[in-house]
Design an enzyme around this catalytic site. Structure first.
Site, mmCIF file in Angstrom:
data_model
loop_
_atom_site.group_PDB
_atom_site.id
_atom_site.type_symbol
_atom_site.label_atom_id
_atom_site.label_comp_id
_atom_site.label_asym_id
_atom_site.label_seq_id
_atom_site.Cartn_x
_atom_site.Cartn_y
_atom_site.Cartn_z
ATOM 1 N N SER A 1 47.490 -44.464 -47.609
ATOM 2 C CA SER A 1 46.446 -43.488 -47.896
ATOM 3 C C SER A 1 45.992 -43.514 -49.352
ATOM 4 O O SER A 1 44.920 -43.007 -49.671
ATOM 5 C CB SER A 1 46.936 -42.083 -47.540
ATOM 6 O OG SER A 1 47.141 -41.974 -46.143
ATOM 7 N N THR A 2 46.805 -44.056 -50.239
ATOM 8 C CA THR A 2 46.392 -44.099 -51.642
ATOM 9 C C THR A 2 45.151 -44.964 -51.829
ATOM 10 O O THR A 2 44.392 -44.769 -52.777
ATOM 11 C CB THR A 2 47.527 -44.659 -52.522
ATOM 12 O OG1 THR A 2 47.908 -45.948 -52.033
ATOM 13 C CG2 THR A 2 48.725 -43.734 -52.513
#
Length: 391
Positions: free
Chosen positions: A312-313
């Site tokens: 998700s980063t």
């Protein structure tokens, strides 16, 4: 003519004597010139050689540079220890020396005797000995036993940040982590102790000792914040226990300049005892090769050595690229059935039932896997980056 024979013989012998005399004078002149050359022009060189011949040299470790965090906390320091050595030619009571060293150092008689009886200029018995034990050995005043003060690396926080800081070996040289990366600056320059001995190698007490003092290493200041490191480690431990994971890594960076504030890799290991495997590992009967393999795994820094999906980063990058290129707008709507098909693979959303209908902002918040094929195709056709939540 007969009367002239003795005269001729006398003249012949006189000539030989003169030639021999001049030859001897020439040889003496060469020898005298050589002697003058050695005593006058080469005196400094041979004086140094003679001094080296009659001096015994013992090394003094330099104090290794400290490692200090962003708040001034010392993460790696030095502790005073001793190195115990023996000089065979100076020992007067061999059995007493062996008995005392075995008793104070906790070594076997066979090990100590082998080194005490060895004919060498100096033989090291044990290094990194606690100063209290070194002081105790000094009180015996044993001939031929040398107790030199030394330094040993000490880590006040034990295991905190272990895979980042690294540790040193028995010779105080960096093994892994920052200790080995910045070895050139941390190690310093060793000093020496010089003692004068006679032809038999016995120390001349009246001559005293000559010391060349060591030069300490430079301190290393790093961006790591041990308060943040401690919190990150606690969180990683909680996550590992909750998820029953083998290991957890957390990396905290300053977004303004990229400084690393914390780098936690659990399980950590004790920097002051780095060669002891964890209790969960049964080390009995393991070969040296297998044990070293387990140690390497224990020391491994997952944050910088392992590869993994960005997760998700990375959505920040894809979202920003999609907005900038015009491929998507914040008001665009999507439908999440709980999976997305990529080629012949079905990648599931973290929410099995899917999120249903949601707009761009909601999809970003949920780290949802959108499957708006039209927008992906449009993005590719325009040569832009598609907002694909394959995370």
């Amino acid at each position: 003519m007969i009367d002239d024979v003795p005269y001729l013989h006398k003249t012949y012998h006189r000539s030989k004597t003169v030639v021999v005399m001049f030859l001897c004078l020439a040889v003496f002149a060469v020898l005298m010139g050589r002697l003058v050359y050695l005593m006058v022009f080469q005196s400094e060189y041979y004086t140094m050689k003679a001094k080296e011949l009659h001096e015994r040299e013992r090394s003094i470790k330099a104090a290794r540079g400290r490692i200090i965090d962003a708040n001034g906390k010392i993460l790696a320091d030095n502790r005073t220890v001793c190195t115990i050595s023996v000089i065979h030619s100076q020992i007067t009571d061999k059995e007493k020396v062996i008995t005392v060293l075995c008793k104070e150092l906790g070594l076997s008689e066979e090990y100590v005797r082998k080194r005490v009886e060895k004919y060498s200029s100096i033989e090291k018995i044990k290094s990194n000995v606690d100063k209290s034990i070194g002081d105790a050995i000094r009180t015996y005043d044993l001939d031929g036993v040398k107790v030199d003060e030394d330094y040993k690396r000490y880590y006040p926080y034990d295991s905190l940040g272990s895979k980042v800081l690294g540790f040193t070996g028995g010779d105080n040289q960096g093994i892994i982590g920052l200790e080995v990366i910045y070895e050139e600056y941390l190690q310093g320059e060793a000093g020496t102790i010089l003692t004068v001995t006679d032809a038999k190698g016995v120390e001349v007490a009246e001559a005293g000792e000559e010391r060349v003092e060591p030069v300490g290493g430079q301190d290393l200041y790093i961006s790591l914040d041990m308060n943040i490191q401690s919190y990150a480690t606690q969180l990683a431990m909680q996550t590992m226990e909750t998820k029953e994971a083998d290991s957890v890594s957390i990396l905290v960076m300053n977004p303004q300049n990229g400084e690393i504030l914390a780098m936690a890799n659990v399980p950590e290991f004790n920097l002051n005892d780095p060669y002891t495997l964890p209790d969960t590992v049964n080390s009995e009967g393991l070969s040296e090769e297998k044990k070293q393999e387990l140690l390497n795994g224990m020391w491994r820094n997952g944050c910088i050595n392992d590869t993994y999906e960005p997760g998700s980063t990375f959505k920040i990058i894809t979202a920003a690229a999609g907005l900038e290129s015009g491929a998507v707008k914040p008001t665009d709507t999507f439908s999440c059935p709980g999976y997305i098909m990529v080629e012949d693979r079905k990648i599931r959303c973290h929410k099995v039932g899917g999120h249903g209908a949601e707009d761009f902002v909601q999809g970003t918040m949920n780290s949802c896997k959108q499957e708006d094929a039209k927008k992906r195709v449009r993005s590719i056709q325009e040569g832009t980056i598609l907002l694909n939540f394959l995370m």
